[in-house]
Design an enzyme around this catalytic site. Structure first.
Site, mmCIF file in Angstrom:
data_model
loop_
_atom_site.group_PDB
_atom_site.id
_atom_site.type_symbol
_atom_site.label_atom_id
_atom_site.label_comp_id
_atom_site.label_asym_id
_atom_site.label_seq_id
_atom_site.Cartn_x
_atom_site.Cartn_y
_atom_site.Cartn_z
ATOM 1 N N ASP A 1 0.872 -1.174 0.000
ATOM 2 C CA ASP A 1 0.000 0.000 0.000
ATOM 3 C C ASP A 1 0.911 1.228 0.000
ATOM 4 O O ASP A 1 2.150 1.110 -0.112
ATOM 5 C CB ASP A 1 -0.994 -0.037 1.173
ATOM 6 N N HIS A 2 0.321 2.415 0.156
ATOM 7 C CA HIS A 2 1.118 3.647 0.143
ATOM 8 C C HIS A 2 2.119 3.686 1.311
ATOM 9 O O HIS A 2 3.196 4.246 1.183
ATOM 10 C CB HIS A 2 0.197 4.870 0.203
ATOM 11 N N CYS B 1 3.419 -2.822 4.072
ATOM 12 C CA CYS B 1 2.561 -1.679 4.396
ATOM 13 C C CYS B 1 3.279 -0.909 5.499
ATOM 14 O O CYS B 1 4.474 -1.152 5.729
ATOM 15 C CB CYS B 1 1.135 -2.103 4.754
ATOM 16 N N GLY B 2 2.608 0.009 6.158
ATOM 17 C CA GLY B 2 3.305 0.810 7.169
ATOM 18 C C GLY B 2 3.902 -0.058 8.265
ATOM 19 O O GLY B 2 5.076 0.061 8.605
ATOM 20 N N THR B 3 3.077 -0.942 8.791
ATOM 21 C CA THR B 3 3.537 -1.843 9.862
ATOM 22 C C THR B 3 3.789 -3.257 9.375
ATOM 23 O O THR B 3 4.423 -4.043 10.085
ATOM 24 C CB THR B 3 2.462 -1.937 10.954
ATOM 25 N N HIS C 1 10.535 -23.529 9.381
ATOM 26 C CA HIS C 1 9.520 -24.179 10.221
ATOM 27 C C HIS C 1 8.110 -24.044 9.666
ATOM 28 O O HIS C 1 7.305 -24.955 9.813
ATOM 29 C CB HIS C 1 9.524 -23.571 11.636
ATOM 30 N N HIS D 1 8.062 -30.414 10.970
ATOM 31 C CA HIS D 1 7.421 -29.141 10.645
ATOM 32 C C HIS D 1 6.350 -29.318 9.562
ATOM 33 O O HIS D 1 5.377 -28.573 9.516
ATOM 34 C CB HIS D 1 8.463 -28.115 10.200
HETATM 35 C C1 RB5 Z 1 -1.740 3.152 6.247
HETATM 36 O O1 RB5 Z 1 -1.797 4.380 6.845
HETATM 37 C C2 RB5 Z 1 -1.433 2.080 7.298
HETATM 38 O O2 RB5 Z 1 -2.539 1.903 8.124
HETATM 39 C C3 RB5 Z 1 -1.046 0.777 6.628
HETATM 40 O O3 RB5 Z 1 0.050 0.983 5.809
HETATM 41 C C4 RB5 Z 1 -0.666 -0.353 7.564
HETATM 42 O O4 RB5 Z 1 0.270 0.037 8.511
HETATM 43 C C5 RB5 Z 1 -1.786 -1.112 8.126
HETATM 44 O O5 RB5 Z 1 -1.636 -2.113 8.836
#
Ligand code: RB5
Length: 150
Positions: free
Chosen positions: A8-9, A65-67, A98, A133
């Site tokens: 994603d962005h 993604c961000g996280t 595993h 496993h």
């Molecule tokens: C986008 O702002 C953020 O929520 C997404 O990239 C991600 O971290 C979601 O889990």
């Protein structure tokens, strides 16, 4: 090895770095987007990459993604996907040995670029150990089967 990659962005810049890495290392890949900084919904990308891997069109997937959390949760809803969110090298290696993880998830806002590249290289070059496993991964598949019938 054919690789499906997407973000994603929030993971766009990290994805660009990983695409460069795949090119340097000579991997065959398809970029499932996104391609601009405009906000998109991470479930759409997680689903697209997950489906491409689960269908056997690609051997492995890489999603950012961000996280790394939202996109990995999304990809893991696709039957046959075993997406592992990794922020360290030990987990990257273990997720292959595993868990036979077929999708790697990374968080751009959490994991530094150089570490993310190292994690990716380890993850791409580590084989599944099988043996005990294998039985456990088969149990994951059985859980999917139970709920897909429901
Ligand atoms: C986008 O702002 C953020 O929520 C997404 O990239 C991600 O971290 C979601 O889990």
């Amino acid at each position: 090895m054919r690789i499906a990659i997407g973000s994603d962005h929030g993971g766009l810049l990290l994805k660009a770095e990983l695409v460069k890495l795949l090119e340097q290392k000579g991997y065959e890949y398809k970029d499932f987007g996104c391609f601009t900084a405009e906000a998109v919904d991470y479930p759409d990308i997680g689903q697209a990459v997950g489906e491409a891997v689960a269908a056997g069109q690609y051997d492995r997937g890489i999603i950012c993604c961000g996280t790394g959390i939202g996109i990995s949760i999304s990809a893991n809803k696709v039957p046959g996907v075993r997406a592992a969110l990794c922020g360290d090298c030990f987990s990257a290696k273990a997720s292959r040995e595993h868990n036979n993880a077929n999708v790697l998830a990374l968080g751009e806002r959490v994991t530094g670029t150089e570490l993310a590249k190292m994690i990716t290289e380890i993850w791409l070059t580590t084989e599944f150990t099988g043996g005990r496993h294998g039985k456990r991964v088969e149990k994951i598949r059985a859980i999917e089967e139970k709920y897909n019938k429901a």
